[in-house]
Design an enzyme around this catalytic site. Structure first.
Site, PDB file in Angstrom:
ATOM      1  CE  LYS A  25      46.734 115.492 -44.132  1.00 45.10           C
ATOM      2  NZ  LYS A  25      47.553 114.312 -44.435  1.00 45.10           N
ATOM      3  CG  ASP A  44      49.293 117.984 -45.092  1.00 38.63           C
ATOM      4  OD1 ASP A  44      48.752 118.258 -44.014  1.00 38.63           O
ATOM      5  OD2 ASP A  44      50.057 117.007 -45.226  1.00 38.63           O
TER       6      ASP A  44
HETATM    7  C1  PRP Z   1      51.723 117.638 -52.359  1.00 39.30           C
HETATM    8  C2  PRP Z   1      50.413 118.102 -52.938  1.00 39.30           C
HETATM    9  C3  PRP Z   1      50.440 119.591 -52.723  1.00 39.30           C
HETATM   10  C4  PRP Z   1      51.300 119.757 -51.494  1.00 39.30           C
HETATM   11  C5  PRP Z   1      50.447 120.086 -50.322  1.00 39.30           C
HETATM   12  O1  PRP Z   1      52.701 117.743 -53.333  1.00 39.30           O
HETATM   13  O2  PRP Z   1      50.302 117.759 -54.290  1.00 39.30           O
HETATM   14  O3  PRP Z   1      50.995 120.283 -53.810  1.00 39.30           O
HETATM   15  O4  PRP Z   1      51.979 118.515 -51.281  1.00 39.30           O
HETATM   16  O5  PRP Z   1      51.192 120.081 -49.129  1.00 39.30           O
HETATM   17  P1  PRP Z   1      51.404 121.353 -48.225  1.00 39.30           P
HETATM   18  O6  PRP Z   1      50.057 122.036 -48.068  1.00 39.30           O
HETATM   19  O7  PRP Z   1      51.882 120.752 -46.928  1.00 39.30           O
HETATM   20  O8  PRP Z   1      52.408 122.238 -48.853  1.00 39.30           O
HETATM   21  P2  PRP Z   1      54.124 117.041 -53.214  1.00 39.30           P
HETATM   22  O9  PRP Z   1      55.116 118.067 -52.781  1.00 39.30           O
HETATM   23  O10 PRP Z   1      53.973 115.804 -52.391  1.00 39.30           O
HETATM   24  O11 PRP Z   1      54.505 116.672 -54.681  1.00 39.30           O
HETATM   25  P3  PRP Z   1      53.677 115.834 -55.761  1.00 39.30           P
HETATM   26  O12 PRP Z   1      52.454 116.646 -56.094  1.00 39.30           O
HETATM   27  O13 PRP Z   1      54.633 115.735 -56.901  1.00 39.30           O
HETATM   28  O14 PRP Z   1      53.328 114.502 -55.170  1.00 39.30           O
END
Ligand code: PRP
Length: 177
Positions: free
Chosen positions: A130, A102
């Site tokens: 994304k 993201d």
């Molecule tokens: C989410 C996803 C990625 C990260 C991406 O993890 O699984 O690892 O966010 O976002 P970014 O590119 O903005 O860093 P999250 O921290 O939500 O934890 P989870 O996997 O335990 O849901």
């Protein structure tokens, strides 16, 4: 409090066939195997499980837990390594596996942390790229699907910790309060 409606974005058949293709790409690029796949918990657990079952080459599997999100739908901008690798990465061909990129903060910063440990190589794979809110550059060697925006849930991805267990991936549409 906002209300959201779920709409299927990628169904389990589309995901399955894309994961098959990605596994074939990895296997072809690493015919000798001996790759270390590092899944980023929790979101990558389902993608990781399906991906490694389709690889035709030997691999090691490890997981890390990195927190970058709060409980809402936007990135908090912080990165905490809560659980690190148990297999040493030095000299290994590492593939970092994430469910979604993201802002790019997680993969960008964790990749830098791994580079300091002298792996033989590092590649990155994400099921979903994304792109609309990217803050940090992330090079993806393998990518399942590319989307511009949307809050996605399912197949490992959560909304306030719920919704990870579905085989399909949904987009949550904001329908107001
Ligand atoms: C989410 C996803 C990625 C990260 C991406 O993890 O699984 O690892 O966010 O976002 P970014 O590119 O903005 O860093 P999250 O921290 O939500 O934890 P989870 O996997 O335990 O849901």
């Amino acid at each position: 409090m906002r209300n959201y409606r779920k709409k299927v974005l990628f169904d389990h058949e589309a995901i399955s066939s894309r994961v098959e293709e990605l596994a074939a790409e990895i296997s072809a690029r690493h015919p000798e195997g001996e790759i270390l796949l590092i899944g980023i918990l929790k979101g990558a657990f389902m993608f990781m499980a399906d991906l490694v079952r389709r690889l035709s080459v030997p691999c090691e599997v490890d997981f890390v837990k990195i927190s970058s999100y709060g409980s809402g739908t936007a990135s908090s901008g912080k990165l905490n390594i809560l659980l690190d690798t148990s297999i040493p990465v030095e000299g290994r061909a590492v593939i970092l596996v994430d469910d979604i990129v993201d802002s790019g903060l997680t993969l960008n910063e964790y990749r830098q942390a791994l580079e300091a440990r002298s792996p033989r190589s590092i590649e990155t794979i994400a099921l979903i790229d994304k792109t609309g809110r990217r803050e940090k550059h992330v090079h993806l060697d393998y990518c399942g699907f590319r989307i511009e925006e949307g809050f996605v849930v399912g197949y490992g991805l959560d909304c306030n910790e719920f919704g990870r267990q579905t085989g399909d991936i949904y987009v949550l549409e904001d329908i107001g309060s």
